[in-house]
Design a protein around this motif. Sequence first.
Motif, short mmCIF file in Angstrom:
data_model
loop_
_atom_site.label_atom_id
_atom_site.label_comp_id
_atom_site.label_asym_id
_atom_site.label_seq_id
_atom_site.Cartn_x
_atom_site.Cartn_y
_atom_site.Cartn_z
N ARG A 46 -3.58 5.24 1.38
CA ARG A 46 -4.16 5.42 2.71
C ARG A 46 -3.59 6.69 3.33
N CYS B 203 0.86 -1.18 0.00
CA CYS B 203 0.00 0.00 0.00
C CYS B 203 0.89 1.23 0.00
N LYS C 54 -3.70 1.77 9.76
CA LYS C 54 -3.68 1.77 8.30
C LYS C 54 -2.79 0.65 7.75
#
Length: 390
Positions: free
Chosen positions: A150, A129, A388
């Motif tokens: 994120r 991510c 996250k």
Amino acid sequence: MALNGIGINWRIGSFYGWGIFGLNLAIELVRKGDIPVALLQEPDSLDIDTASRLLLSSRIQDARNLERQLKKNAGAQAKIDAAIIHPATFDFDLFGSPSVKGSSDVCFIFFENTEFSTAGIKRANSFACVLAGSQWNKDVLQDKGVKDVRLAHQGVDLSIFHPAPRRNLFSDRFVIYSGGKLEYRKGQDIVVEAFRIFHQRHSDSVLFVNWQNMFSDIGVEISHGGIVDVEPRKLGKGKGLDIEKWLADCGLVPESYVDCGLVANKDLPSLIRESDVALFTSRCEGGTNLSAMESLACGTPTILSANTGHLDLIADGNCYVLPEQSGCAPTDKFPCTEGWGQSSVEELVETLEKAYRDRDKARAIGKKGAESMISWSWSNQVDNLVLKLG
């Protein structure tokens, strides 16, 4: 992803943004003790209190040992059972150690140039991510095709950046504070011109600048804004800029300004709290501008340009806002400035006048600013980052 640990793959430090971010991230993770944390590069120029140094001492030694081992065995790769956070700048240009990989690898980015290559987006999408430092950064990346972005804000160290009684060391002056390394995107040319006009009206005003730029070889380009026509002189590698001479060249009169030099993060609160107002006229902030957050947290009335990462900080009545934002010309360093904003010199002068004329209202705004930063503690923001990553 399951979190067996977190690795910080950049040099923590006390004198620049990424270093301060990494330092506080490491301190908070070690303090909480819930998740193992590893420093993967030796620190750079640490000036911290004894307790923090003791807290991090074993991690710092481990980082030194790892670097020595990797240098000794050229081409070797270290595989660590942790989620490693790799830092990136424009176009996902990675600047951490390429010799370290984790059980999962994520990327953290702050960027201002909004032009991304196909290869850059491909690099982004190779990570588990991508963590973005502002809502603006997140929105741009999603629009450019990054698949999993994120939001993870920086925090502020409320143990040192908080309201406290002023010592009134400069009680006969109206002190204006401005921080951030001197460069085009930080908009110090706007500050200088506005202050030049303001000081002509109020000779008791003084500008304290914490603008030293130790990365001046990358390019300052401050004259590209069309407000000043002179660039600061570079003092040589690792020596920064001759900011005092630049301020004089821009037309500021002697004794109307003070160059504070290179100030360690831990020493900033006493300087900020002696100020009547702080101002940040950035044309762009990829993150949320740590210097601005620190001023808000100290309860100093703060002026913010209403663009990019600053928008995440601005809440009802917590600061003076500069809503008038015009487009910004691209430069060699920043070839794409979509979404940037240039503040009006005239609007900034008038805002300084408001703070000067009504000190009670300014103090009330400063109080709201400090209250708005309580939720931005490093403790809260690190909890959010861990969430996250999970």
